[in-house]
Motif scaffolding. Structure first.
Motif, PDB file in Angstrom:
ATOM      1  N   THR A  97       0.851  -1.197   0.000  1.00 56.38           N
ATOM      2  CA  THR A  97       0.000   0.000   0.000  1.00 56.38           C
ATOM      3  C   THR A  97       0.882   1.240   0.000  1.00 56.38           C
ATOM      4  OG1 THR A  97      -1.809  -1.124   1.157  1.00 56.38           O
ATOM      5  CG2 THR A  97      -1.753   1.283   1.284  1.00 56.38           C
ATOM      6  N   ILE A  99       1.100   5.431   0.028  1.00 51.30           N
ATOM      7  CA  ILE A  99       0.385   6.675   0.342  1.00 51.30           C
ATOM      8  C   ILE A  99       1.160   7.839  -0.270  1.00 51.30           C
ATOM      9  CG2 ILE A  99      -0.657   8.068   2.160  1.00 51.30           C
ATOM     10  CD1 ILE A  99      -0.185   5.777   4.104  1.00 51.30           C
ATOM     11  N   SER A 114      -2.392  10.202  -8.156  1.00 51.00           N
ATOM     12  CA  SER A 114      -2.766   8.783  -8.061  1.00 51.00           C
ATOM     13  C   SER A 114      -2.895   8.175  -9.457  1.00 51.00           C
ATOM     14  CB  SER A 114      -4.070   8.606  -7.274  1.00 51.00           C
ATOM     15  OG  SER A 114      -5.166   9.165  -7.967  1.00 51.00           O
ATOM     16  N   SER A 118      -0.544   5.112 -10.692  1.00 55.42           N
ATOM     17  CA  SER A 118      -1.207   3.875 -11.147  1.00 55.42           C
ATOM     18  C   SER A 118      -0.849   3.549 -12.593  1.00 55.42           C
ATOM     19  CB  SER A 118      -2.722   4.000 -11.006  1.00 55.42           C
ATOM     20  OG  SER A 118      -3.074   4.128  -9.639  1.00 55.42           O
ATOM     21  N   ASN A 126      -1.963  -0.999  -3.822  1.00 54.03           N
ATOM     22  CA  ASN A 126      -3.019  -0.085  -3.367  1.00 54.03           C
ATOM     23  C   ASN A 126      -2.441   1.324  -3.317  1.00 54.03           C
ATOM     24  OD1 ASN A 126      -4.921  -2.208  -2.743  1.00 54.03           O
ATOM     25  ND2 ASN A 126      -3.640  -2.680  -0.981  1.00 54.03           N
ATOM     26  N   VAL A 127      -3.221   2.311  -3.753  1.00 51.90           N
ATOM     27  CA  VAL A 127      -2.754   3.702  -3.745  1.00 51.90           C
ATOM     28  C   VAL A 127      -3.724   4.562  -2.941  1.00 51.90           C
ATOM     29  CG1 VAL A 127      -2.096   5.697  -5.139  1.00 51.90           C
ATOM     30  CG2 VAL A 127      -1.754   3.393  -6.044  1.00 51.90           C
ATOM     31  N   ALA A 128      -3.169   5.361  -2.036  1.00 51.45           N
ATOM     32  CA  ALA A 128      -3.973   6.289  -1.243  1.00 51.45           C
ATOM     33  C   ALA A 128      -3.288   7.652  -1.236  1.00 51.45           C
ATOM     34  CB  ALA A 128      -4.119   5.767   0.190  1.00 51.45           C
ATOM     35  N   SER A 151      -8.703   6.959  -0.734  1.00 50.37           N
ATOM     36  CA  SER A 151      -8.308   6.015  -1.787  1.00 50.37           C
ATOM     37  C   SER A 151      -9.582   5.542  -2.475  1.00 50.37           C
ATOM     38  CB  SER A 151      -7.545   4.823  -1.202  1.00 50.37           C
ATOM     39  OG  SER A 151      -8.432   3.954  -0.524  1.00 50.37           O
ATOM     40  N   GLU A 152      -9.441   4.730  -3.511  1.00 48.56           N
ATOM     41  CA  GLU A 152     -10.627   4.211  -4.198  1.00 48.56           C
ATOM     42  C   GLU A 152     -11.218   3.020  -3.457  1.00 48.56           C
ATOM     43  OE1 GLU A 152      -9.285   3.637  -8.212  1.00 48.56           O
ATOM     44  OE2 GLU A 152      -9.833   5.695  -8.779  1.00 48.56           O
ATOM     45  N   THR A 157      -8.456   2.716   2.979  1.00 46.48           N
ATOM     46  CA  THR A 157      -8.539   3.980   3.715  1.00 46.48           C
ATOM     47  C   THR A 157      -8.649   3.729   5.215  1.00 46.48           C
ATOM     48  OG1 THR A 157      -9.641   5.037   1.834  1.00 46.48           O
ATOM     49  CG2 THR A 157      -9.852   6.135   3.961  1.00 46.48           C
ATOM     50  N   LEU A 177     -11.810  10.824  -4.256  1.00 49.55           N
ATOM     51  CA  LEU A 177     -10.389  10.941  -4.589  1.00 49.55           C
ATOM     52  C   LEU A 177     -10.134  12.102  -5.550  1.00 49.55           C
ATOM     53  CD1 LEU A 177      -7.772   9.526  -3.809  1.00 49.55           C
ATOM     54  CD2 LEU A 177      -8.040   8.029  -5.782  1.00 49.55           C
ATOM     55  N   GLU A 181      -7.787  15.219  -4.329  1.00 47.70           N
ATOM     56  CA  GLU A 181      -6.500  15.472  -5.001  1.00 47.70           C
ATOM     57  C   GLU A 181      -6.477  16.837  -5.685  1.00 47.70           C
ATOM     58  OE1 GLU A 181      -3.984  12.145  -6.655  1.00 47.70           O
ATOM     59  OE2 GLU A 181      -5.983  11.293  -6.930  1.00 47.70           O
TER      60      GLU A 181
END
Length: 320
Positions: A97, A99, A114, A118, A126-128, A151-152, A157, A177, A181
């Protein structure tokens, strides 16, 4: 939990300090050639804080990635794509993950960070994002604040908030998100405008800047598919105090120095964000008068006093 932080500038070093403070094992990465990294190795401190001996400093990306399941990135927003390409070659990143703690947009494309991350790393991780108000100088003096993790995937989250929440930083779950952002990136642009108003002795116009700035950016977020109300939350309006008024704000200080003809040697992410917003304004056919005025001042050498006066003082029209 093991947490790694990639980037040892002001904010990255604080992230390592904070993660360690709330009870995690922390490894902090920096480039061997970096002045920040060398300073931390020599003295265990920078201009803002001292880090515990339990935080391990390491310049090997492979080691720092394999050490942790939760990895915080705090570098210049404009370097993220090339950095993500570098990370992509490391096999151990699978299912980790990440962040993203930078507040910016990719200047060349207008893309959110993000999206950039990605695109390069794919769906293997995982991206936050971690956004909202706060200054290192306040946090290290035990002055609390509220911030947002988004995050998605709401489970990602919740996991991050559970690991990082404390009395010093109270986290909220970010549900949008796009809005968070865009909001976080554009508050830096409003910070530059605020600094210019300060430098021109027009500080009283910062109220007008706040009122019109939030409206302008909320229209963009809606056009991009986000929730326009997000702009009135912590990622944007909630960060105005720390960005438009604080003596610590790099973007505000940059704007003030710019109109006073002084040089400002530190990173002001809002400058690149202005370029990105010009692209988004055209792409989504949304008028962004404040962002456009800043573009003209910074990149087309328009007179700041005249341009800002035309923006805030001259027009006669209905408010809503």
């Amino acid at each position: 939990m093991n947490i790694s932080v990639l980037g040892c500038g002001r904010w990255g070093t604080f992230m390592a300090w904070y993660a360690n403070k709330v009870g995690h094992n922390v490894m902090l990465w920096g480039r061997e050639s970096s002045r920040n990294f060398a300073g931390l190795k020599d003295t265990r401190k920078n201009d803002y804080l001292s880090i515990s001996d339990t935080i391990e400093l390491n310049s090997s990306l492979e080691k720092v990635i394999s050490f942790a399941d939760l990895i915080i990135i705090s570098i210049s927003a404009q370097e993220l794509r090339s950095f993500a390409k570098q990370l992509n070659s490391i096999n151990e990143i699978q299912n980790k993950t990440f962040i993203l703690c930078m507040k910016g947009l990719e200047a060349s494309s207008g893309k959110r960070l993000s999206q950039v991350f990605s695109e390069e790393v794919g769906r293997r991780v995982n991206v936050a994002v971690w956004v909202g108000p706060g200054h290192v100088q306040d946090f290290v003096n035990n002055i609390p604040n509220c911030m947002v993790i988004g995050s998605e995937n709401v489970e990602v989250t919740k996991m991050i908030v559970q690991e990082l929440n404390s009395d010093l930083i109270r986290f909220y779950y970010g549900q949008d998100l796009i809005g968070n952002e865009i909001g976080a990136a554009t508050k830096n642009v409003m910070g530059i405008a605020a600094g210019m108003l300060d430098g021109l002795n027009y500080s009283s116009l910062k109220g007008s800047l706040m009122a019109r700035g939030t409206r302008e950016i909320s229209r963009l977020v809606r056009a991009m598919g986000g929730n326009d109300l997000t702009i009135y939350g912590l990622s944007h309006l909630g960060d105005y105090e720390a960005t438009l008024f604080s003596l610590h704000s790099h973007n505000r200080k940059f704007g003030q120095a710019y109109v006073e003809g002084e040089s400002f040697g530190k990173l002001a992410e809002g400058v690149s964000t202005v370029k990105a917003l010009r692209k988004l304004s055209q792409q989504y056919a949304v008028e962004l008068p404040i962002c456009n005025a800043l573009y003209e001042i910074l990149f087309e050498n328009k007179n700041a006093k005249e341009t800002l006066e035309n923006l805030f003082i001259r027009p006669v029209k209905f408010e809503f």
